[in-house]
Design an enzyme around this catalytic site. Structure first.
Site, PDB file in Angstrom:
ATOM      1  N   PHE A   1       0.453  24.408  17.396  1.00 26.95           N
ATOM      2  CA  PHE A   1       1.678  23.982  16.720  1.00 26.95           C
ATOM      3  C   PHE A   1       2.862  24.859  17.080  1.00 26.95           C
ATOM      4  O   PHE A   1       4.005  24.444  16.957  1.00 26.95           O
ATOM      5  CB  PHE A   1       1.473  23.990  15.197  1.00 26.95           C
ATOM      6  CG  PHE A   1       0.661  22.822  14.717  1.00 26.95           C
ATOM      7  CD1 PHE A   1       1.224  21.576  14.556  1.00 26.95           C
ATOM      8  CD2 PHE A   1      -0.688  22.978  14.428  1.00 26.95           C
ATOM      9  CE1 PHE A   1       0.469  20.512  14.121  1.00 26.95           C
ATOM     10  CE2 PHE A   1      -1.440  21.909  13.991  1.00 26.95           C
ATOM     11  CZ  PHE A   1      -0.866  20.655  13.835  1.00 26.95           C
TER      12      PHE A   1
ATOM     13  N   GLY B   1      10.488  17.525   9.142  1.00 30.68           N
ATOM     14  CA  GLY B   1       9.575  16.400   8.984  1.00 30.68           C
ATOM     15  C   GLY B   1       8.150  16.849   9.206  1.00 30.68           C
ATOM     16  O   GLY B   1       7.407  17.096   8.262  1.00 30.68           O
TER      17      GLY B   1
ATOM     18  N   GLU C   1       3.388  10.492   7.204  1.00 31.88           N
ATOM     19  CA  GLU C   1       2.176  11.234   6.818  1.00 31.88           C
ATOM     20  C   GLU C   1       1.486  11.881   8.021  1.00 31.88           C
ATOM     21  O   GLU C   1       0.260  11.988   8.075  1.00 31.88           O
ATOM     22  CB  GLU C   1       1.173  10.330   6.074  1.00 31.88           C
ATOM     23  CG  GLU C   1       1.754   9.549   4.929  1.00 31.88           C
ATOM     24  CD  GLU C   1       2.198  10.411   3.762  1.00 31.88           C
ATOM     25  OE1 GLU C   1       2.067  11.648   3.849  1.00 31.88           O
ATOM     26  OE2 GLU C   1       2.687   9.844   2.783  1.00 31.88           O
TER      27      GLU C   1
ATOM     28  N   MET D   1      -1.726 -13.357  21.337  1.00 27.96           N
ATOM     29  CA  MET D   1      -2.625 -14.509  21.428  1.00 27.96           C
ATOM     30  C   MET D   1      -2.102 -15.712  20.651  1.00 27.96           C
ATOM     31  O   MET D   1      -2.536 -16.847  20.886  1.00 27.96           O
ATOM     32  CB  MET D   1      -4.016 -14.111  20.928  1.00 27.96           C
ATOM     33  CG  MET D   1      -4.701 -13.092  21.833  1.00 27.96           C
ATOM     34  SD  MET D   1      -6.264 -12.494  21.149  1.00 27.96           S
ATOM     35  CE  MET D   1      -7.277 -13.976  21.289  1.00 27.96           C
ATOM     36  N   LEU D   2      -1.165 -15.490  19.747  1.00 30.54           N
ATOM     37  CA  LEU D   2      -0.553 -16.590  19.009  1.00 30.54           C
ATOM     38  C   LEU D   2       0.545 -17.273  19.821  1.00 30.54           C
ATOM     39  O   LEU D   2       1.081 -18.304  19.392  1.00 30.54           O
ATOM     40  CB  LEU D   2       0.034 -16.085  17.687  1.00 30.54           C
ATOM     41  CG  LEU D   2      -0.976 -15.680  16.619  1.00 30.54           C
ATOM     42  CD1 LEU D   2      -0.295 -14.940  15.482  1.00 30.54           C
ATOM     43  CD2 LEU D   2      -1.716 -16.904  16.077  1.00 30.54           C
TER      44      LEU D   2
ATOM     45  N   GLY E   1       4.111 -18.233  21.411  1.00 31.40           N
ATOM     46  CA  GLY E   1       5.457 -18.268  20.840  1.00 31.40           C
ATOM     47  C   GLY E   1       5.454 -18.332  19.332  1.00 31.40           C
ATOM     48  O   GLY E   1       6.331 -17.751  18.666  1.00 31.40           O
TER      49      GLY E   1
ATOM     50  N   PHE F   1       8.104  11.156  -4.182  1.00 27.70           N
ATOM     51  CA  PHE F   1       7.628  12.452  -3.716  1.00 27.70           C
ATOM     52  C   PHE F   1       8.587  12.912  -2.632  1.00 27.70           C
ATOM     53  O   PHE F   1       8.601  12.353  -1.532  1.00 27.70           O
ATOM     54  CB  PHE F   1       6.218  12.281  -3.155  1.00 27.70           C
ATOM     55  CG  PHE F   1       5.470  13.544  -2.814  1.00 27.70           C
ATOM     56  CD1 PHE F   1       4.707  14.194  -3.772  1.00 27.70           C
ATOM     57  CD2 PHE F   1       5.492  14.046  -1.521  1.00 27.70           C
ATOM     58  CE1 PHE F   1       3.977  15.329  -3.457  1.00 27.70           C
ATOM     59  CE2 PHE F   1       4.760  15.180  -1.182  1.00 27.70           C
ATOM     60  CZ  PHE F   1       4.004  15.828  -2.158  1.00 27.70           C
TER      61      PHE F   1
ATOM     62  N   TRP G   1      14.015   9.934   4.079  1.00 30.20           N
ATOM     63  CA  TRP G   1      12.852   9.056   4.139  1.00 30.20           C
ATOM     64  C   TRP G   1      11.961   9.234   2.911  1.00 30.20           C
ATOM     65  O   TRP G   1      10.747   9.336   3.018  1.00 30.20           O
ATOM     66  CB  TRP G   1      12.044   9.260   5.425  1.00 30.20           C
ATOM     67  CG  TRP G   1      12.779   8.848   6.656  1.00 30.20           C
ATOM     68  CD1 TRP G   1      13.202   9.651   7.676  1.00 30.20           C
ATOM     69  CD2 TRP G   1      13.212   7.523   6.989  1.00 30.20           C
ATOM     70  NE1 TRP G   1      13.872   8.904   8.617  1.00 30.20           N
ATOM     71  CE2 TRP G   1      13.880   7.596   8.231  1.00 30.20           C
ATOM     72  CE3 TRP G   1      13.093   6.277   6.357  1.00 30.20           C
ATOM     73  CZ2 TRP G   1      14.439   6.473   8.835  1.00 30.20           C
ATOM     74  CZ3 TRP G   1      13.632   5.164   6.968  1.00 30.20           C
ATOM     75  CH2 TRP G   1      14.297   5.268   8.192  1.00 30.20           C
TER      76      TRP G   1
ATOM     77  N   ARG H   1       0.828  -1.205   0.000  1.00 31.43           N
ATOM     78  CA  ARG H   1       0.000   0.000   0.000  1.00 31.43           C
ATOM     79  C   ARG H   1       0.863   1.256   0.000  1.00 31.43           C
ATOM     80  O   ARG H   1       0.528   2.266  -0.623  1.00 31.43           O
ATOM     81  CB  ARG H   1      -0.941  -0.027   1.204  1.00 31.43           C
ATOM     82  CG  ARG H   1      -2.124   0.944   1.079  1.00 31.43           C
ATOM     83  CD  ARG H   1      -1.852   2.274   1.702  1.00 31.43           C
ATOM     84  NE  ARG H   1      -1.315   2.093   3.030  1.00 31.43           N
ATOM     85  CZ  ARG H   1      -0.331   2.841   3.506  1.00 31.43           C
ATOM     86  NH1 ARG H   1       0.196   3.811   2.800  1.00 31.43           N
ATOM     87  NH2 ARG H   1       0.139   2.619   4.726  1.00 31.43           N
TER      88      ARG H   1
END
Length: 393
Positions: A392, A146, A372, A346-347, A349, A138, A171, A99
């Site tokens: 800000f 940043g 983002e 929950m899985l 190990g 981009f 980045w 994605r």
């Protein structure tokens, strides 16, 4: 959005969220899911462990009309915002790196050219980008700029009829693979965007690594060392921060959908495990604490889907605003990480092996949560919306 094709049916959909999706929209999601199931899932653990970008997937994304699918003309599919979101969700169910590729190439680079470029620029690049024949990146983020892109120091000066760009970016996803970089730089007249062919002398992209997150993606440091461009390299329609921010909002919108795919895939994995794994003579799914955890995860996933659909309907109606996107990015990313982490726990190990997806998703989502706009940035966007006061500065 159902889990048709798996043993789970729609077990996690406690709010009938799929009823909000039309048959045509559902068909888009189903088509992308089939692509991920056949092309990505068989090798995603291998790619992740090796830190390898699956370049061979790009042409398949193009063949399915997923590159620039929200744009019209130039070979783009002109799909709705909801369809674009559903595609992002299915891609991120495979891996956030997939994605991320579409977000950067399509929502950022292609959107910038489509929205702010000249006719010549659009014709030169968009058909090739939609076909997967050229890749775009981009370049806006800098080491000291940043969350505050207005503080960037990369500068473009006029030299006769040319532009000369000097500076560094950090980045920048796909920068070492791209054919064209949309570079944002300060000028004597303010912030402008430039189309920089990556074979231009003075353009250097160096992949950042090793990484613990987004291992299917390529992020780079970019050096722009006196890169000389013709006068028509500038994006004529973009001047000031509104240009890049409009593109960033396209990418943030996709994130609000995409992270739900990672969450859903994590929940699917632990549902299968809980049904099959037996302890003390019965399946884990029969224990009260297990059911409580599963219900909590499913409800947050369902609420995230309702939020994403609302954003998509607003976008298709032309009513989506930046604070709406901040709400989606903040909430859905935060909850997706919580779901992936809980699923990993929950899985047991087994959850730390590449045979299971939740820890990979959780690791990827740490990067998604950062880029983002961080949680803090989106929180302050929403705080300003509520109070009318900017925090800000």
């Amino acid at each position: 959005m159902s889990t048709v094709g798996t043993p789970l049916g729609d077990a996690w959909d406690l709010l009938s969220a799929e009823s909000l999706i039309s048959d045509d929209e559902r068909a888009v999601g189903r088509r992308v899911r089939e692509l991920v199931d056949t092309t990505v899932r068989p090798r995603v653990a291998e790619w992740y462990e090796a830190g390898t970008y699956p370049a061979e997937v790009v042409r398949e994304l193009a063949r399915q009309g997923l590159l620039g699918m929200h744009l019209d003309g130039y070979g783009c599919a002109a799909r709705s915002a909801v369809e674009n979101g559903l595609a992002a969700m299915e891609l991120e169910a495979g891996d956030s790196g997939l994605r991320t590729f579409v977000s950067v190439h399509s929502a950022l680079a292609m959107t910038a050219i489509h929205r702010w470029g000249s006719a010549e620029q659009r014709n030169a690049w968009l058909p090739r980008m939609a076909a997967g024949e050229a890749i775009g990146c981009f370049a806006i983020t800098e080491r000291e700029a940043g969350s505050d892109p207005a503080g960037m120091t990369t500068f473009a000066r006029r030299d006769g009829g040319d532009w000369v760009i000097t500076g560094t970016k950090r980045w920048i996803t796909l920068a070492s693979l791209a054919d064209v970089a949309v570079v944002w730089a300060m000028t004597d007249d303010g912030l402008r965007g430039f189309l920089v062919p990556t074979d231009a002398p003075g353009y250097h992209a160096s992949p950042i690594g090793p990484k613990l997150s987004l291992r299917l993606s390529v992020e780079c440091d970019v050096l722009l060392d006196e890169v000389r461009l013709p006068c028509d390299a500038v994006l004529p329609g973009a001047s000031g921060m509104s240009g890049p921010l409009s593109c960033l909002n396209e990418a943030r919108y996709l994130i609000a959908w995409g992270v739900l795919g990672a969450a859903r895939d994590s929940l699917d994995a632990v549902l299968r495990h809980a049904a099959q794994r037996r302890q003390f003579g019965k399946p884990l799914a029969a224990f009260q604490l297990t059911q409580q955890k599963l219900v909590d995860m499913a409800l947050e996933l369902d609420k995230g889907i309702l939020l994403a659909v609302q954003l998509g309907r607003l976008k298709d109606a032309g009513l989506l605003r930046p604070h709406h996107i901040s709400a989606g990015k903040l909430n859905n990313t935060r909850e997706a990480i919580a779901i992936a982490r809980q699923a990993r726990a929950m899985l047991g190990g087994d959850g730390i092996t590449t045979a299971h997806s939740p820890l990979r998703h959780a690791s990827n989502l740490e990067a998604v949560r950062t880029y983002e706009g961080t949680d803090e940035v989106h929180t302050l966007v929403l705080g300003k919306r509520m109070t009318g006061l900017s925090a800000f500065a």
